[in-house]
Design a protein around this motif. Structure first.
Motif, PDB file in Angstrom:
ATOM      1  N   SER A  50      45.317 -20.005 -15.271  1.00 55.72           N
ATOM      2  CA  SER A  50      45.914 -20.056 -13.931  1.00 55.72           C
ATOM      3  C   SER A  50      45.305 -18.998 -13.039  1.00 55.72           C
ATOM      4  CB  SER A  50      47.457 -19.834 -13.974  1.00 55.72           C
ATOM      5  OG  SER A  50      48.043 -20.689 -14.904  1.00 55.72           O
ATOM      6  N   GLY A  51      44.010 -18.917 -13.098  1.00 49.54           N
ATOM      7  CA  GLY A  51      43.232 -18.003 -12.216  1.00 49.54           C
ATOM      8  C   GLY A  51      43.186 -16.582 -12.731  1.00 49.54           C
ATOM      9  N   LYS A  52      43.958 -16.245 -13.712  1.00 49.02           N
ATOM     10  CA  LYS A  52      43.977 -14.860 -14.200  1.00 49.02           C
ATOM     11  C   LYS A  52      43.016 -14.679 -15.363  1.00 49.02           C
ATOM     12  CE  LYS A  52      47.206 -11.309 -15.705  1.00 49.02           C
ATOM     13  NZ  LYS A  52      48.472 -11.163 -16.422  1.00 49.02           N
ATOM     14  N   ILE A  53      42.173 -13.649 -15.256  1.00 51.25           N
ATOM     15  CA  ILE A  53      41.157 -13.444 -16.294  1.00 51.25           C
ATOM     16  C   ILE A  53      41.823 -12.994 -17.608  1.00 51.25           C
ATOM     17  CG2 ILE A  53      39.192 -11.951 -16.978  1.00 51.25           C
ATOM     18  CD1 ILE A  53      38.353 -12.034 -13.978  1.00 51.25           C
ATOM     19  N   LYS A  89      41.796 -11.236 -20.999  1.00 54.34           N
ATOM     20  CA  LYS A  89      41.042 -10.151 -21.641  1.00 54.34           C
ATOM     21  C   LYS A  89      41.369 -10.015 -23.136  1.00 54.34           C
ATOM     22  CE  LYS A  89      40.514  -7.407 -17.463  1.00 54.34           C
ATOM     23  NZ  LYS A  89      41.123  -6.308 -16.708  1.00 54.34           N
ATOM     24  N   THR A  90      42.592 -10.561 -23.583  1.00 56.41           N
ATOM     25  CA  THR A  90      42.995 -10.512 -24.979  1.00 56.41           C
ATOM     26  C   THR A  90      43.686 -11.833 -25.360  1.00 56.41           C
ATOM     27  OG1 THR A  90      44.656  -9.481 -26.437  1.00 56.41           O
ATOM     28  CG2 THR A  90      44.954  -9.066 -24.082  1.00 56.41           C
ATOM     29  N   SER A  91      43.711 -12.182 -26.729  1.00 58.72           N
ATOM     30  CA  SER A  91      44.300 -13.436 -27.180  1.00 58.72           C
ATOM     31  C   SER A  91      45.790 -13.435 -26.930  1.00 58.72           C
ATOM     32  CB  SER A  91      43.960 -13.659 -28.670  1.00 58.72           C
ATOM     33  OG  SER A  91      44.379 -12.543 -29.431  1.00 58.72           O
ATOM     34  N   GLU A  92      46.313 -12.256 -26.745  1.00 59.73           N
ATOM     35  CA  GLU A  92      47.739 -12.212 -26.516  1.00 59.73           C
ATOM     36  C   GLU A  92      48.127 -12.774 -25.133  1.00 59.73           C
ATOM     37  OE1 GLU A  92      49.082  -8.147 -27.130  1.00 59.73           O
ATOM     38  OE2 GLU A  92      48.909  -8.370 -29.321  1.00 59.73           O
ATOM     39  N   ASP A  93      47.150 -12.899 -24.294  1.00 60.24           N
ATOM     40  CA  ASP A  93      47.466 -13.437 -22.973  1.00 60.24           C
ATOM     41  C   ASP A  93      47.692 -14.958 -22.989  1.00 60.24           C
ATOM     42  OD1 ASP A  93      47.161 -10.912 -21.917  1.00 60.24           O
ATOM     43  OD2 ASP A  93      45.114 -11.246 -21.137  1.00 60.24           O
ATOM     44  N   VAL A  94      47.323 -15.605 -24.077  1.00 52.82           N
ATOM     45  CA  VAL A  94      47.482 -17.060 -24.120  1.00 52.82           C
ATOM     46  C   VAL A  94      48.419 -17.498 -25.220  1.00 52.82           C
ATOM     47  CG1 VAL A  94      45.225 -17.523 -23.150  1.00 52.82           C
ATOM     48  CG2 VAL A  94      45.454 -17.359 -25.607  1.00 52.82           C
ATOM     49  N   GLU A  95      48.935 -18.720 -25.081  1.00 53.53           N
ATOM     50  CA  GLU A  95      49.751 -19.378 -26.097  1.00 53.53           C
ATOM     51  C   GLU A  95      49.007 -20.640 -26.501  1.00 53.53           C
ATOM     52  OE1 GLU A  95      52.555 -17.922 -27.123  1.00 53.53           O
ATOM     53  OE2 GLU A  95      52.538 -16.354 -25.514  1.00 53.53           O
ATOM     54  N   ILE A  96      49.404 -21.143 -27.737  1.00 50.66           N
ATOM     55  CA  ILE A  96      48.823 -22.402 -28.204  1.00 50.66           C
ATOM     56  C   ILE A  96      49.175 -23.481 -27.176  1.00 50.66           C
ATOM     57  CG2 ILE A  96      48.898 -24.174 -30.072  1.00 50.66           C
ATOM     58  CD1 ILE A  96      47.561 -21.479 -31.006  1.00 50.66           C
ATOM     59  N   ASP A 141      47.974 -23.813 -24.353  1.00 51.86           N
ATOM     60  CA  ASP A 141      47.679 -23.449 -22.940  1.00 51.86           C
ATOM     61  C   ASP A 141      46.355 -24.050 -22.469  1.00 51.86           C
ATOM     62  OD1 ASP A 141      49.937 -21.942 -22.469  1.00 51.86           O
ATOM     63  OD2 ASP A 141      48.932 -19.972 -22.538  1.00 51.86           O
ATOM     64  N   SER A 142      46.352 -24.422 -21.216  1.00 55.39           N
ATOM     65  CA  SER A 142      45.090 -24.946 -20.649  1.00 55.39           C
ATOM     66  C   SER A 142      44.298 -23.788 -19.980  1.00 55.39           C
ATOM     67  CB  SER A 142      45.464 -25.989 -19.563  1.00 55.39           C
ATOM     68  OG  SER A 142      44.330 -26.606 -19.116  1.00 55.39           O
ATOM     69  N   LEU A 143      43.091 -23.641 -20.453  1.00 57.81           N
ATOM     70  CA  LEU A 143      42.271 -22.526 -19.967  1.00 57.81           C
ATOM     71  C   LEU A 143      41.017 -23.027 -19.190  1.00 57.81           C
ATOM     72  CD1 LEU A 143      42.219 -20.314 -23.197  1.00 57.81           C
ATOM     73  CD2 LEU A 143      43.788 -20.103 -21.265  1.00 57.81           C
ATOM     74  N   GLU A 144      40.593 -22.256 -18.177  1.00 56.56           N
ATOM     75  CA  GLU A 144      39.320 -22.630 -17.469  1.00 56.56           C
ATOM     76  C   GLU A 144      38.238 -21.658 -17.902  1.00 56.56           C
ATOM     77  OE1 GLU A 144      40.766 -21.947 -13.504  1.00 56.56           O
ATOM     78  OE2 GLU A 144      42.552 -23.051 -14.238  1.00 56.56           O
ATOM     79  N   ILE A 145      37.145 -22.263 -18.344  1.00 60.47           N
ATOM     80  CA  ILE A 145      36.021 -21.437 -18.756  1.00 60.47           C
ATOM     81  C   ILE A 145      34.936 -21.526 -17.689  1.00 60.47           C
ATOM     82  CG2 ILE A 145      34.234 -21.047 -20.525  1.00 60.47           C
ATOM     83  CD1 ILE A 145      36.230 -22.652 -22.429  1.00 60.47           C
ATOM     84  N   HIS A 146      34.512 -20.321 -17.239  1.00 58.69           N
ATOM     85  CA  HIS A 146      33.432 -20.291 -16.227  1.00 58.69           C
ATOM     86  C   HIS A 146      32.175 -19.712 -16.821  1.00 58.69           C
ATOM     87  CE1 HIS A 146      36.273 -21.155 -12.918  1.00 58.69           C
ATOM     88  NE2 HIS A 146      37.145 -20.393 -13.588  1.00 58.69           N
ATOM     89  N   PRO A 147      31.225 -20.619 -17.184  1.00 57.69           N
ATOM     90  CA  PRO A 147      29.907 -20.112 -17.612  1.00 57.69           C
ATOM     91  C   PRO A 147      29.032 -19.828 -16.376  1.00 57.69           C
ATOM     92  CG  PRO A 147      29.981 -22.499 -17.845  1.00 57.69           C
ATOM     93  CD  PRO A 147      31.279 -22.109 -17.233  1.00 57.69           C
ATOM     94  N   GLN A 207      26.904 -21.694 -15.080  1.00 56.74           N
ATOM     95  CA  GLN A 207      26.975 -22.843 -14.174  1.00 56.74           C
ATOM     96  C   GLN A 207      28.088 -23.768 -14.594  1.00 56.74           C
ATOM     97  OE1 GLN A 207      22.868 -24.116 -14.406  1.00 56.74           O
ATOM     98  NE2 GLN A 207      22.498 -23.451 -12.261  1.00 56.74           N
ATOM     99  N   GLY A 208      28.832 -24.303 -13.674  1.00 61.19           N
ATOM    100  CA  GLY A 208      29.882 -25.278 -13.926  1.00 61.19           C
ATOM    101  C   GLY A 208      31.194 -24.654 -14.419  1.00 61.19           C
ATOM    102  N   THR A 209      32.207 -25.529 -14.712  1.00 59.72           N
ATOM    103  CA  THR A 209      33.528 -25.066 -15.187  1.00 59.72           C
ATOM    104  C   THR A 209      33.931 -25.953 -16.356  1.00 59.72           C
ATOM    105  OG1 THR A 209      34.051 -24.645 -12.854  1.00 59.72           O
ATOM    106  CG2 THR A 209      35.869 -24.437 -14.432  1.00 59.72           C
ATOM    107  N   ILE A 210      34.571 -25.360 -17.338  1.00 55.21           N
ATOM    108  CA  ILE A 210      35.029 -26.128 -18.506  1.00 55.21           C
ATOM    109  C   ILE A 210      36.546 -25.896 -18.621  1.00 55.21           C
ATOM    110  CG2 ILE A 210      34.876 -26.410 -21.053  1.00 55.21           C
ATOM    111  CD1 ILE A 210      32.039 -24.931 -20.639  1.00 55.21           C
ATOM    112  N   THR A 211      37.276 -27.014 -18.820  1.00 54.29           N
ATOM    113  CA  THR A 211      38.708 -26.868 -19.091  1.00 54.29           C
ATOM    114  C   THR A 211      38.913 -27.059 -20.595  1.00 54.29           C
ATOM    115  OG1 THR A 211      39.096 -27.794 -16.895  1.00 54.29           O
ATOM    116  CG2 THR A 211      41.032 -27.631 -18.367  1.00 54.29           C
ATOM    117  N   ALA A 212      39.637 -26.111 -21.236  1.00 56.23           N
ATOM    118  CA  ALA A 212      39.819 -26.170 -22.696  1.00 56.23           C
ATOM    119  C   ALA A 212      41.313 -25.953 -23.049  1.00 56.23           C
ATOM    120  CB  ALA A 212      38.986 -25.077 -23.362  1.00 56.23           C
ATOM    121  N   LYS A 213      41.668 -26.423 -24.267  1.00 55.91           N
ATOM    122  CA  LYS A 213      43.059 -26.258 -24.753  1.00 55.91           C
ATOM    123  C   LYS A 213      43.080 -25.293 -25.924  1.00 55.91           C
ATOM    124  CE  LYS A 213      46.705 -29.326 -24.212  1.00 55.91           C
ATOM    125  NZ  LYS A 213      47.058 -30.650 -23.879  1.00 55.91           N
TER     126      LYS A 213
END
Lengths: 398, 73
Positions: free
Chosen positions: A363-366, A368-375, A377-383, A385-391
């Motif tokens: 949700s736009g927040k970077i 920095k640790t695994s504790e910031d996410v839950e199983i 959760d939908s995450l956006e990966i920014h390489p 080039q381009g954007t990847i959405t992952a679960k």
């Protein structure tokens, strides 16, 4: 004799006798020569003197204006006139109508007296003399037609100069009429509409007796009072005539008079040619000076151009040096900037991503640790080039 | 330079002298010098023309009033 018949037995009264005598004497026009004695002049008008020879005397009377020349006691003269008895006094007198000094000695003396008188009046003064025009157009010639002086003068004028108008006034230069004719010649020229540029009065030489008219007061005064400048030329060996002394210029001969009266065309021709030659030389030399100056100026100029060109070269090379220096500095500054850009580039996240890193946000927040996410959760990966959405399917925490 | 008819020869002559003197002074430029020299030539020509006049005219004066003009000498 008729007289004897006439007077025989006649008784005259005194008056009748005197009148009779005078009527007899009056027609006797005679000339008598003798020496002047007991001279007396009254009121500058009446003249009495006694005319003498070795033995006898004659009492004479005249008027000053008839004498026309200076006389003094002891002078030898010729008197012309007639005898007369004065009615009132009964005295006998010779009435002098004309007087002429005669004899060399007396002429000389008369000349001296008149000369001194006219000199004292200023007739011969050098400051009164006028310049004879150099290039006359008209000449007044006063001389006798038959005289050698006439021919001599004209011949020499002819040889020397042309284009002249010569007004010839023929006169007697000697004798009874000479004075009145010469005076009337001057009078004519003085009153003529265009008086001549120069007047020439000339005659040949002669004895003092021959020249006595030229020594007369009338002619001396006529010369002196002429409107035009006068040259008088009398050929002679001795004293100058009074006419010559009164003239603006005197010439020794008629030929000499021509030389004084007109220029010599040959001489003038030469003068003009030599003047033109001088002018031409002057022109030539000023041309040479100019050429020389031009050469010198050209040299000076080219030296100046050369030297100012040298200055320019120096300025130019200084400029070139400066430009080089500036270019160097610019290059240096450019290089420095390039390095800085590289460094800046490497420091930006993009640079890191390019090297293979990616940013993961939830949700736009970077994250920095695994504790910031839950199983789940939908995450956006920014390489890079381009954007990847992952679960999130698994998470660990080390 | 004006000239009077009477003494044209005298004035031409003195002009010629003056022109020559100025030429000799060397103060004139070349162009002026040439101009002056030409003026000098002109004067000289005029003078020489006047010098070529040969004839003199003789006019004998006879006074009507004077009856006693004698031929002496």
């Amino acid at each position: 004799m008729q007289f004897e018949d006439l007077v025989k037995n006649k008784i005259f009264s005194v008056s009748e006798f005197n009148e009779f005598l005078n009527s007899v004497l009056r027609p006797l026009n005679v000339t008598v020569e003798g020496e002047i004695a007991d001279l007396r002049i009254s009121q500058n008008k009446f003249v009495w003197f006694t005319l003498k020879d070795e033995k006898q005397a004659l009492s004479c009377f005249s008027l000053v204006y008839r004498i026309r020349q200076p006389i003094e006691e002891g002078m030898k003269v010729r008197i012309s006139g007639y005898p007369k008895i004065y009615e009132k006094s009964g005295k006998f007198s010779f009435i002098v109508e004309k007087l002429e000094v005669s004899g060399e000695g007396s002429l000389k003396r008369a000349y001296e007296i008149l000369k001194n008188k006219l000199d004292a009046e200023g007739l011969f003064a050098p400051q009164r003399k006028r310049t004879i025009p150099k290039f006359p157009r008209t000449l007044g010639l006063i001389t006798s037609r038959g005289a050698a002086a006439y021919t001599d003068f004209l011949t020499h004028v002819e040889q020397r100069w042309g284009g002249l108008l010569i007004q010839f006034f023929p006169v007697a230069v000697q004798g009874e009429n000479a004075i009145s004719e010469i005076v009337s010649a001057f009078d004519y020229f003085n009153h003529s509409e265009k008086s001549p540029d120069t007047i020439i009065l000339t005659r040949g030489g002669g004895s003092l007796e021959d020249l006595k008219e030229f020594n007369s007061e009338e002619i001396a005064r006529a010369v002196f009072s002429s409107k035009s400048p006068v040259i008088v030329a009398v050929g002679h060996e001795r004293d100058l005539s009074l006419a010559e002394l009164a003239a603006d210029a005197r010439a020794s001969t008629p030929t000499h008079a021509a030389q004084l009266a007109v220029p010599d065309r040959q001489q003038l021709h030469q003068d003009i040619s030599s003047t033109m030659e001088r002018g031409f030389f002057a022109l030539q030399s000023s041309q040479q000076t100019l050429r020389h100056n031009l050469l010198r100026t050209t040299q000076t100029l080219s030296y100046q151009i050369e030297s100012s060109l040298g200055d320019g070269r120096r300025v130019l090379s200084d400029y070139i040096d400066l430009v080089g220096l500036l270019r160097q500095r610019l290059e240096l500054a450019k290089n420095r900037r390039k390095t800085q850009v590289e460094v800046l580039k490497s420091l930006s996240p993009q640079g890191t991503l390019r090297r293979g890193y990616s940013i993961v946000r939830k949700s736009g927040k970077i994250i920095k640790t695994s504790e910031d996410v839950e199983i789940s959760d939908s995450l956006e990966i920014h390489p890079y080039q381009g954007t990847i959405t992952a679960k999130v399917t698994k998470k660990t925490y080390d | 330079m004006t000239k009077t008819k009477k003494d044209d020869i005298e004035s031409s002559l003195s002009e010629l002298e003056k022109i020559t003197e100025q030429l000799q002074d060397g103060e004139l430029g070349l162009e002026k010098s040439l101009e002056f020299f030409e003026a000098g030539l002109d004067r000289a020509e005029k003078l020489k023309k006047r010098l070529s006049e040969i004839e003199n005219k003789i006019e004998t004066i006879k006074l009507k009033a004077d009856k006693k003009l004698g031929l002496d000498d």
